[in-house]
Design an enzyme around this catalytic site. Sequence first.
Site, PDB file in Angstrom:
ATOM      1  N   LYS A  25     -17.985 -25.315  20.657  1.00 47.45           N
ATOM      2  CA  LYS A  25     -16.724 -25.933  20.242  1.00 47.45           C
ATOM      3  C   LYS A  25     -16.377 -25.654  18.785  1.00 47.45           C
ATOM      4  O   LYS A  25     -15.219 -25.549  18.436  1.00 47.45           O
ATOM      5  CB  LYS A  25     -16.753 -27.429  20.516  1.00 47.45           C
ATOM      6  CG  LYS A  25     -17.843 -28.170  19.831  1.00 47.45           C
ATOM      7  CD  LYS A  25     -17.912 -29.603  20.315  1.00 47.45           C
ATOM      8  CE  LYS A  25     -19.285 -30.146  20.026  1.00 47.45           C
ATOM      9  NZ  LYS A  25     -19.673 -31.178  20.908  1.00 47.45           N
ATOM     10  N   SER A  28     -14.529 -22.400  18.434  1.00 44.65           N
ATOM     11  CA  SER A  28     -13.121 -22.576  18.797  1.00 44.65           C
ATOM     12  C   SER A  28     -12.349 -23.243  17.671  1.00 44.65           C
ATOM     13  O   SER A  28     -11.209 -22.874  17.374  1.00 44.65           O
ATOM     14  CB  SER A  28     -13.003 -23.416  20.067  1.00 44.65           C
ATOM     15  OG  SER A  28     -13.641 -22.779  21.135  1.00 44.65           O
ATOM     16  N   TYR A  29     -12.964 -24.217  17.048  1.00 42.76           N
ATOM     17  CA  TYR A  29     -12.323 -24.917  15.929  1.00 42.76           C
ATOM     18  C   TYR A  29     -12.021 -23.945  14.787  1.00 42.76           C
ATOM     19  O   TYR A  29     -10.912 -23.920  14.255  1.00 42.76           O
ATOM     20  CB  TYR A  29     -13.221 -26.060  15.444  1.00 42.76           C
ATOM     21  CG  TYR A  29     -12.691 -26.788  14.249  1.00 42.76           C
ATOM     22  CD1 TYR A  29     -11.701 -27.757  14.388  1.00 42.76           C
ATOM     23  CD2 TYR A  29     -13.157 -26.503  12.962  1.00 42.76           C
ATOM     24  CE1 TYR A  29     -11.199 -28.426  13.287  1.00 42.76           C
ATOM     25  CE2 TYR A  29     -12.664 -27.166  11.862  1.00 42.76           C
ATOM     26  CZ  TYR A  29     -11.689 -28.129  12.020  1.00 42.76           C
ATOM     27  OH  TYR A  29     -11.182 -28.788  10.929  1.00 42.76           O
ATOM     28  N   THR A  30     -13.009 -23.129  14.426  1.00 40.23           N
ATOM     29  CA  THR A  30     -12.793 -22.195  13.318  1.00 40.23           C
ATOM     30  C   THR A  30     -11.759 -21.125  13.684  1.00 40.23           C
ATOM     31  O   THR A  30     -10.973 -20.707  12.834  1.00 40.23           O
ATOM     32  CB  THR A  30     -14.108 -21.537  12.861  1.00 40.23           C
ATOM     33  OG1 THR A  30     -14.697 -20.837  13.951  1.00 40.23           O
ATOM     34  CG2 THR A  30     -15.083 -22.558  12.323  1.00 40.23           C
ATOM     35  N   SER A  32      -9.223 -21.652  15.600  1.00 36.14           N
ATOM     36  CA  SER A  32      -7.910 -22.306  15.510  1.00 36.14           C
ATOM     37  C   SER A  32      -7.435 -22.363  14.064  1.00 36.14           C
ATOM     38  O   SER A  32      -6.234 -22.262  13.794  1.00 36.14           O
ATOM     39  CB  SER A  32      -7.949 -23.706  16.129  1.00 36.14           C
ATOM     40  OG  SER A  32      -8.630 -24.623  15.296  1.00 36.14           O
TER      41      SER A  32
END
Length: 171
Positions: A25, A28-30, A32
């Site tokens: 996760k 995915s955060y980075t 985004s």
Amino acid sequence: FNNEMSLVLIFIMLIYLFYIAMNGKWKSYTQSKTANILFAKELNRKFEEEGANITANALHPGVIATELGRDLTWYETLALNLGKPFYKSIPQGAATTVYVATSPALEGKGGLYFSNCNQQDAKPWACDMETAAKLWTFTEELIENAKNNNNNNNNNNNNNNDEEIPIEEST
């Protein structure tokens, strides 16, 4: 082993566990965050192309003490808690956003990246205008597909709504 050696080993183990989590996760955060920078750059380019007197910039507010991490695993929470003394307060985190949105010094300046109320250089992969344009186009296609799927679902629902549903009257 002495106490210092034990602490070093525990710290290395925590970093390793956090690294494992980053590949899920957190990755995915980075990604985004990179997308936010690319979108700001492409939006600013589009504004310039159209002669609009509007700019778009991206920023990093910093690591802020919020409830964002409330659903993390125990080891992610532990790793993040180790950094808490260095977190920004919510007003400190908002400062860069307010600066970028209101500073007269930035009037007419767009496609930039800010952190700690200062212009910074974003990572090279977040500055590639070709990638920014591709991401923009890809997003437009996703939105169009979602609209079409939604319209198809609405049409199917509307077709079903034309049928009368027999309801027994109670006496």
